[in-house]
Design an enzyme around this catalytic site. Structure first.
Site, PDB file in Angstrom:
ATOM      1  N   ASN A   1      51.138  66.486   4.439  1.00 42.20           N
ATOM      2  CA  ASN A   1      52.232  67.348   3.978  1.00 42.20           C
ATOM      3  C   ASN A   1      51.900  68.822   4.131  1.00 42.20           C
ATOM      4  O   ASN A   1      50.725  69.198   4.103  1.00 42.20           O
ATOM      5  CB  ASN A   1      52.520  67.047   2.500  1.00 42.20           C
ATOM      6  CG  ASN A   1      53.344  65.799   2.323  1.00 42.20           C
ATOM      7  OD1 ASN A   1      54.264  65.545   3.087  1.00 42.20           O
ATOM      8  ND2 ASN A   1      53.013  65.000   1.316  1.00 42.20           N
TER       9      ASN A   1
ATOM     10  N   CYS B   1      56.712  59.825   6.982  1.00 44.71           N
ATOM     11  CA  CYS B   1      56.830  59.929   5.532  1.00 44.71           C
ATOM     12  C   CYS B   1      57.200  58.549   4.995  1.00 44.71           C
ATOM     13  O   CYS B   1      57.829  57.756   5.690  1.00 44.71           O
ATOM     14  CB  CYS B   1      57.895  60.956   5.161  1.00 44.71           C
ATOM     15  SG  CYS B   1      58.130  61.188   3.376  1.00 44.71           S
TER      16      CYS B   1
ATOM     17  N   HIS C   1      61.416  65.459   3.116  1.00 46.67           N
ATOM     18  CA  HIS C   1      61.575  65.724   1.690  1.00 46.67           C
ATOM     19  C   HIS C   1      62.864  66.480   1.379  1.00 46.67           C
ATOM     20  O   HIS C   1      62.980  67.135   0.340  1.00 46.67           O
ATOM     21  CB  HIS C   1      60.361  66.469   1.120  1.00 46.67           C
ATOM     22  CG  HIS C   1      59.128  65.616   1.060  1.00 46.67           C
ATOM     23  ND1 HIS C   1      57.939  66.058   0.541  1.00 46.67           N
ATOM     24  CD2 HIS C   1      58.904  64.336   1.461  1.00 46.67           C
ATOM     25  CE1 HIS C   1      57.036  65.090   0.626  1.00 46.67           C
ATOM     26  NE2 HIS C   1      57.601  64.044   1.190  1.00 46.67           N
TER      27      HIS C   1
ATOM     28  N   TYR D   1      63.339  64.079  -4.010  1.00 52.28           N
ATOM     29  CA  TYR D   1      62.938  65.475  -3.877  1.00 52.28           C
ATOM     30  C   TYR D   1      64.129  66.423  -4.040  1.00 52.28           C
ATOM     31  O   TYR D   1      63.933  67.611  -4.311  1.00 52.28           O
ATOM     32  CB  TYR D   1      62.268  65.728  -2.525  1.00 52.28           C
ATOM     33  CG  TYR D   1      60.864  65.185  -2.444  1.00 52.28           C
ATOM     34  CD1 TYR D   1      59.784  65.937  -2.886  1.00 52.28           C
ATOM     35  CD2 TYR D   1      60.615  63.921  -1.941  1.00 52.28           C
ATOM     36  CE1 TYR D   1      58.491  65.444  -2.822  1.00 52.28           C
ATOM     37  CE2 TYR D   1      59.330  63.419  -1.866  1.00 52.28           C
ATOM     38  CZ  TYR D   1      58.265  64.173  -2.314  1.00 52.28           C
ATOM     39  OH  TYR D   1      56.996  63.689  -2.258  1.00 52.28           O
TER      40      TYR D   1
END
Length: 421
Positions: free
Chosen positions: A144, A164, A194, A244
């Site tokens: 990340n 992811c 995200h 997120y």
């Protein structure tokens, strides 16, 4: 087939090893090298990894090394799962932004920028060394912030795809609710890493029946609870946002919550200490249940699937990955990195077409993409002014006094990782 895992001393790694062992027909790994500068952690993780392979009768060889060049030499694919600065740096990312009234999180907002600034130069150095030893190797990035890191890799000309576990987590959750095999569930997953929404949930393939309205009608409470968002919001949107998105849709509420409890980094650090003690037990030959609380659920399945497809094996033809936009979202530049369903094969990832996006989603995607442009520029070239501009552009910040205060704190807490500071 040889694979290398950079960051192989991570407590995540046994999850990955378990996937390699169980899914060896999909990805027949003959040699797996765990690479990490932390020799003590590497010894513990490597020992458990070998026992997991032995327990599941996997004939592959597992080796460990602190020598990056030796570890990646001859690898068909290199998986990146590193954390520059460790949990100590993450703890800072999650705390000092709160001093300015902004969310403290390791992949978004000011903390996410700090992580990008620390990480991008290190990842690019690793990738260059991979290219020197084996220019044909694929780089699979799980580090990340995946979108920014993958974009840095692609712009530097590397064979890279970002990964992811958010999408596969939704796929497995929806499959359970629908009582079907996960392979039957395909997601209309659109956005940035995200920062995604499930616009549809299709059975049987990318063109199958959309059962998302049924899911929301019958299981809306459970879905909303998992997201920590109100059911009325999910119903109003008619789509399922990534969890997120709560940092954007309920920013002030999240800031208040974060100020009343230990950081996630502190929780994970305590968990990692316990996990490493477990890994040192010579009788342990399976991944412990505690690992499920560490995060990264289903990462191994996603990684195996992606590596198998990139290396010409038996992976799924369509997967959710991070790759160049190339016109998929017409309001973004071609070299933006998006997270969508893509056809994946030995030539890389080609995004599938997506429907026109509601301005509610397109506007936020465009805004965060602009921030990522500036964040990458700051990561590559450094400088206080570039950091300030990236923070000012972020929709969770956007005020000059916040951006000034956050810039000062970011630099102060990260000097040892920023060559220009």
């Amino acid at each position: 087939m040889k694979l290398a895992v950079v960051g192989g001393g991570s407590t995540y790694t046994p999850e990955l090893i378990d996937g390699f062992a169980r899914l060896r027909d999909t990805l027949p790994v003959e040699e797996l090298v765990l690479v990490d500068p932390a020799a003590d952690r590497l010894e513990l993780v490597g020992g458990l990894a070998r026992r997991i392979f032995a327990k599941q009768d996997h004939a592959g060889k597992i080796t460990t090394t602190t020598d990056l060049d030796a570890g990646v030499a001859g690898a068909d694919a290199v998986l990146l799962q590193l954390r520059v600065g460790g949990q100590a740096a993450r703890n800072k990312d999650e705390t000092w932004p709160l001093e300015c009234g902004c969310v403290g999180q390791e992949t978004t907002g000011a903390g996410g920028l700090a992580k990008a600034l620390r990480t991008v130069p290190v990842v690019l150095d690793i990738a260059e060394r991979v290219r020197r030893t084996n220019p044909n190797a694929w780089i699979i990035d799980f580090t990340n912030p995946v979108g920014i890191v993958t974009r840095a890799l692609l712009q530097a000309g590397h064979k890279a795809v970002g990964l992811c576990n958010v999408a596969i987590g939704f796929q497995r959750k929806f499959a359970r609710l629908l009582d079907v095999n996960p392979s039957e569930v395909h997601l209309d997953h659109v956005g940035l890493n995200h920062l995604t929404w499930e616009l549809g949930v299709r059975l049987g393939g990318p063109d199958g029946e959309n059962v998302l309205p049924k899911l929301l009608a019958e299981h809306g409470d459970a879905i909303a609870d998992d997201l920590h968002m109100p059911r009325r919001l999910v119903d109003r949107l008619g789509v399922v946002p990534s969890y997120y998105l709560r940092y954007f849709y309920a920013h002030d509420e999240v800031v208040r919550e974060l100020g009343t409890k230990p950081s996630r980094a502190a929780e994970v650090a305590a968990m990692e200490k316990e996990l490493l003690a477990m890994y040192g037990d010579p009788a342990l030959d399976t991944k412990p249940e505690l690992l499920a609380k560490r995060g990264g659920a289903f990462y191994s399945e996603a990684a195996v699937d992606l590596a198998a497809s990139l290396l010409g094996g038996g992976g799924s033809p369509v997967q959710v990955v991070n790759t160049y936009n190339n016109g998929t979202l017409p309001f973004l530049p071609d070299d933006a990195v998006i997270e969508v369903q893509a056809r994946v094969d030995h030539g890389g990832a080609t995004p599938l077409a997506v429907p026109a996006l509601d301005p509610l989603y397109a506007g936020l995607i465009a805004n965060v993409t602009a921030y990522e442009d500036l964040a990458l520029e700051a990561a590559l070239r450094g400088g206080r002014d570039r950091v300030f501009k990236a923070l000012l552009a972020h929709p969770l910040i956007g005020q000059y006094d916040y951006a000034e205060g956050l810039t000062d704190r970011l630099i102060a807490h990260n000097r040892e990782h920023l060559a220009w500071a």
